[in-house]
Design a protein around this motif. Sequence first.
Motif, PDB file in Angstrom:
ATOM      1  N   UNK A   1      50.497  57.907  37.194  1.00 55.49           N
ATOM      2  CA  UNK A   1      49.860  57.695  38.497  1.00 55.49           C
ATOM      3  C   UNK A   1      49.138  56.355  38.524  1.00 55.49           C
ATOM      4  N   UNK A   2      48.372  56.101  37.469  1.00 58.73           N
ATOM      5  CA  UNK A   2      47.636  54.836  37.373  1.00 58.73           C
ATOM      6  C   UNK A   2      48.608  53.664  37.331  1.00 58.73           C
ATOM      7  N   UNK A   3      49.655  53.798  36.549  1.00 60.33           N
ATOM      8  CA  UNK A   3      50.650  52.734  36.425  1.00 60.33           C
ATOM      9  C   UNK A   3      51.251  52.367  37.777  1.00 60.33           C
ATOM     10  N   UNK A   4      51.722  53.366  38.514  1.00 56.12           N
ATOM     11  CA  UNK A   4      52.370  53.089  39.791  1.00 56.12           C
ATOM     12  C   UNK A   4      51.376  52.497  40.799  1.00 56.12           C
ATOM     13  N   UNK A   5      50.175  53.056  40.848  1.00 57.31           N
ATOM     14  CA  UNK A   5      49.173  52.545  41.790  1.00 57.31           C
ATOM     15  C   UNK A   5      48.796  51.103  41.435  1.00 57.31           C
ATOM     16  N   UNK A   6      48.627  50.833  40.166  1.00 56.62           N
ATOM     17  CA  UNK A   6      48.282  49.487  39.705  1.00 56.62           C
ATOM     18  C   UNK A   6      49.384  48.495  40.073  1.00 56.62           C
ATOM     19  N   UNK A   7      50.627  48.867  39.806  1.00 56.22           N
ATOM     20  CA  UNK A   7      51.746  47.971  40.083  1.00 56.22           C
ATOM     21  C   UNK A   7      51.924  47.743  41.588  1.00 56.22           C
ATOM     22  N   UNK A   8      51.697  48.786  42.387  1.00 57.88           N
ATOM     23  CA  UNK A   8      51.813  48.625  43.830  1.00 57.88           C
ATOM     24  C   UNK A   8      50.711  47.721  44.378  1.00 57.88           C
ATOM     25  N   UNK A   9      49.488  47.878  43.857  1.00 57.34           N
ATOM     26  CA  UNK A   9      48.408  47.008  44.316  1.00 57.34           C
ATOM     27  C   UNK A   9      48.672  45.566  43.915  1.00 57.34           C
TER      28      UNK A   9
END
Length: 301
Positions: free
Chosen positions: A241-249
């Motif tokens: 979850x953190x990975x995807x949110x970080x990459x999207x931001x």
Amino acid sequence: MLEEVLLEGLKPSIVEMVNDYLSENGMALRKVQVIVNDIVKHEISGLFHKDFEKVLKLVNNDIPTMLVGPAGSGKNVCIKQVADALGLNMYYTNNVSNEFKITGFVDAGGVYHETEFYKAFKNGGLFFLDEIDSSDPSALIILNSAISNGYVTFPHEKVERHSNFRCVAAANTWGNGIDFQYVGRNALDGASLDRFVSISFDYDESLEKALYPNQNLLDFVWEARKITFENQIRHIFSTRTIKYAYEMEEAGFELDTIIQSVIVKEMNADDINIILGKMDINRYDNPYVDKLYDMVDTIRY
């Protein structure tokens, strides 16, 4: 900082790990050297889960190991790193629905179709059975026998276990069947559970911080993760979850898109309100919390 990890038993022995600190919280980029007869045989560098050394030592000493932890906690990555550190090919199978996923089969033309397990057992390598708690318990009998007896009668030949064969499994539950979070899991037979050493493998916040240095995102997910667990809310706030949110931001997506697509997904407004009501973060100090407050009334799941 220089550490020595001495592994007794089977070679190769891990004799040296060099730590170069990357972040203020002490997360280390480590160089792991595998040395046999005073010669460096394998070397890998990278960020490792806090339980990496424990898993490495178990696998090195040929102890069948089952990592038990939540989805997205890094079990697969850790096992691949262990295989690389020991110079072993990794053979991957995702759950065992029938015994043929272990033994393979001979088709009508007399051709044997080999499996990942067959290749690892015969030629050496790390066999990784992912989601073992989604497997058919009766189909694991072959695996149990292979671990205990050291040989398997495949459809076309009897094979003695290779000296470099290793077996690791991963699960979301302890093998007792479904829980509030993982409703599609099977209860494993006691004989299967007895074959493995079970290791708790949870999220590693130091690793998450080193990989995805966005403190607002981390604070929000860590707090939401704790609240969902304490209140048995069926939702996963994983390292993924953190990975995807970080990459999207980092890619420039708006927060409302990130929250809807990655953070809350299928959550209903009642569960989100529970999280917001128990969250020990001022909404105006964290843009993720503030944005979720603004969005919650539009969520109707």
